[in-house]
Motif scaffolding. Structure first.
Motif, PDB file in Angstrom:
ATOM      1  N   LEU A 193       0.625  -7.595  15.754  1.00 11.30           N
ATOM      2  CA  LEU A 193       1.534  -8.498  15.056  1.00 11.30           C
ATOM      3  C   LEU A 193       0.897  -9.278  13.910  1.00 11.30           C
ATOM      4  O   LEU A 193       1.477  -9.362  12.829  1.00 11.30           O
ATOM      5  N   PRO A 194      -0.287  -9.894  14.096  1.00 15.01           N
ATOM      6  CA  PRO A 194      -0.871 -10.632  12.966  1.00 15.01           C
ATOM      7  C   PRO A 194      -1.103  -9.766  11.735  1.00 15.01           C
ATOM      8  O   PRO A 194      -0.819 -10.185  10.606  1.00 15.01           O
ATOM      9  N   LYS A 195      -1.612  -8.551  11.937  1.00 20.11           N
ATOM     10  CA  LYS A 195      -1.849  -7.658  10.806  1.00 20.11           C
ATOM     11  C   LYS A 195      -0.533  -7.240  10.161  1.00 20.11           C
ATOM     12  O   LYS A 195      -0.415  -7.193   8.937  1.00 20.11           O
ATOM     13  N   GLU A 196       0.450  -6.952  10.986  1.00 24.76           N
ATOM     14  CA  GLU A 196       1.735  -6.523  10.433  1.00 24.76           C
ATOM     15  C   GLU A 196       2.381  -7.646   9.626  1.00 24.76           C
ATOM     16  O   GLU A 196       3.005  -7.403   8.585  1.00 24.76           O
ATOM     17  N   THR A 197       2.241  -8.876  10.097  1.00 22.01           N
ATOM     18  CA  THR A 197       2.769 -10.027   9.351  1.00 22.01           C
ATOM     19  C   THR A 197       2.113 -10.126   7.979  1.00 22.01           C
ATOM     20  O   THR A 197       2.781 -10.357   6.968  1.00 22.01           O
ATOM     21  N   GLU A 198       0.778  -9.934   7.941  1.00 24.18           N
ATOM     22  CA  GLU A 198       0.064  -9.957   6.655  1.00 24.18           C
ATOM     23  C   GLU A 198       0.530  -8.815   5.758  1.00 24.18           C
ATOM     24  O   GLU A 198       0.760  -9.012   4.557  1.00 24.18           O
ATOM     25  N   TYR A 199       0.683  -7.631   6.321  1.00 23.21           N
ATOM     26  CA  TYR A 199       1.108  -6.470   5.525  1.00 23.21           C
ATOM     27  C   TYR A 199       2.486  -6.714   4.917  1.00 23.21           C
ATOM     28  O   TYR A 199       2.725  -6.396   3.739  1.00 23.21           O
ATOM     29  N   ARG A 200       3.403  -7.281   5.709  1.00 21.98           N
ATOM     30  CA  ARG A 200       4.753  -7.527   5.196  1.00 21.98           C
ATOM     31  C   ARG A 200       4.743  -8.575   4.079  1.00 21.98           C
ATOM     32  O   ARG A 200       5.521  -8.487   3.130  1.00 21.98           O
ATOM     33  N   GLU A 201       3.856  -9.559   4.209  1.00 19.98           N
ATOM     34  CA  GLU A 201       3.754 -10.570   3.155  1.00 19.98           C
ATOM     35  C   GLU A 201       3.155  -9.971   1.882  1.00 19.98           C
ATOM     36  O   GLU A 201       3.584 -10.297   0.768  1.00 19.98           O
ATOM     37  N   ARG A 202       2.176  -9.105   2.032  1.00 24.80           N
ATOM     38  CA  ARG A 202       1.609  -8.394   0.876  1.00 24.80           C
ATOM     39  C   ARG A 202       2.699  -7.589   0.161  1.00 24.80           C
ATOM     40  O   ARG A 202       2.800  -7.620  -1.075  1.00 24.80           O
ATOM     41  N   ILE A 203       3.505  -6.872   0.944  1.00 25.66           N
ATOM     42  CA  ILE A 203       4.576  -6.055   0.377  1.00 25.66           C
ATOM     43  C   ILE A 203       5.594  -6.933  -0.343  1.00 25.66           C
ATOM     44  O   ILE A 203       6.009  -6.642  -1.472  1.00 25.66           O
ATOM     45  N   ARG A 204       5.998  -8.030   0.306  1.00 26.01           N
ATOM     46  CA  ARG A 204       6.994  -8.932  -0.289  1.00 26.01           C
ATOM     47  C   ARG A 204       6.510  -9.501  -1.621  1.00 26.01           C
ATOM     48  O   ARG A 204       7.243  -9.474  -2.623  1.00 26.01           O
ATOM     49  N   CYS A 205       5.277  -9.989  -1.637  1.00 24.20           N
ATOM     50  CA  CYS A 205       4.746 -10.611  -2.845  1.00 24.20           C
ATOM     51  C   CYS A 205       4.493  -9.589  -3.947  1.00 24.20           C
ATOM     52  O   CYS A 205       4.768  -9.840  -5.124  1.00 24.20           O
ATOM     53  N   GLY A 206       3.970  -8.430  -3.555  1.00 22.02           N
ATOM     54  CA  GLY A 206       3.764  -7.378  -4.544  1.00 22.02           C
ATOM     55  C   GLY A 206       5.068  -6.946  -5.175  1.00 22.02           C
ATOM     56  O   GLY A 206       5.154  -6.757  -6.399  1.00 22.02           O
ATOM     57  N   GLN A 207       6.118  -6.814  -4.360  1.00 22.19           N
ATOM     58  CA  GLN A 207       7.420  -6.412  -4.878  1.00 22.19           C
ATOM     59  C   GLN A 207       8.012  -7.489  -5.774  1.00 22.19           C
ATOM     60  O   GLN A 207       8.690  -7.182  -6.764  1.00 22.19           O
TER      61      GLN A 207
END
Length: 237
Positions: A180-194
């Motif tokens: 979960l912690p890694k997935e939360t970071e990945y989703r935030e990376r995706i959101r900000c990059g987009q």
């Protein structure tokens, strides 16, 4: 909002800073103010803020603004916080910008979005909440040598794939809680990059929970010499 008075007749557009970082300054005259960053490779980035004030207008400036009494640990401070207002016709415009030598990874995008968010929160709580009768214009952006949308898109897709792979692995190994912690970071990376790719910053107000959207402005740092990059920003109503 507590602010110190910026003295007139002093050159603020030189490498020698004639102001103190993180303090907010108030003034009622046109002037240029330089924000400078030195990079690890020995090169320098400079952004010249060109304040153009009309009659009875006043302005504010801070580099890496930190409200009085707030601890700096863990705070993501944008490089540039600027406001200009006209108390006669009740108009104001605010600027929250950060300087990045390059913008081509989700890691940098995530940090940038965090700096924008906290910068907007700071001026909302310290300044904008007292200006409800004003017509308010916003400007959110980044000053950079290089915005590489192609590389940013590839990085977004890389983290989307990691989430997909992680989901398949979780079904097999039942290790979802650990991931979960890694997935939360990945989703935030995706959101900000987009956000950077789309040119729209999706934000929210911490007090009300209201969702906000801001158009992202991109300003290019132009190469002045082998070691110097410079950009100019007009701060005016």
């Amino acid at each position: 909002m507590k602010a110190e008075i910026l003295k007139q007749g002093i050159n603020y557009s030189t490498s020698k800073k004639n102001y103190t970082k993180s303090k907010m300054y108030e003034f009622d005259f046109s002037t240029d103010i330089m924000v400078e960053e030195n990079q690890d490779d020995g090169t320098t980035d400079q952004t010249i803020l060109q304040y153009i004030l009309g009659e009875k207008e006043k302005a504010y400036f801070s580099e890496e603004y930190l409200p009085v009494g707030m601890k700096k640990e863990g705070v993501k401070k944008p490089d540039i916080t600027a406001m200009i207002e006209n108390p006669v016709n009740k108009k104001l415009k605010w600027f929250i910008y950060d300087m990045k030598d390059t913008l081509k990874s989700t890691k940098v995008a995530m940090k940038l979005c965090g700096q924008w968010h906290e910068g907007i929160e700071h001026i909302s709580n310290e300044y904008l909440e007292t200006k409800s009768e004003y017509q308010i214009e916003d400007s959110v952006g980044v000053v950079t040598r290089c915005l590489n949308v192609k590389q940013l898109q590839e990085d977004v897709e890389r983290y989307q794939q990691r989430i997909s792979n992680s989901g398949n692995e979780n079904k097999r190994l039942l290790t979802a809680r650990k991931s979960l912690p890694k997935e939360t970071e990945y989703r935030e990376r995706i959101r900000c990059g987009q956000n950077i790719i789309d040119g729209i910053f999706d934000d929210y107000d911490e007090s009300s929970g209201e969702k906000k959207q801001y158009k992202i402005h991109y300003i290019e740092l132009a190469k002045e010499s082998d070691s110097l990059y410079r950009a100019y920003m007009d701060i005016k109503l």
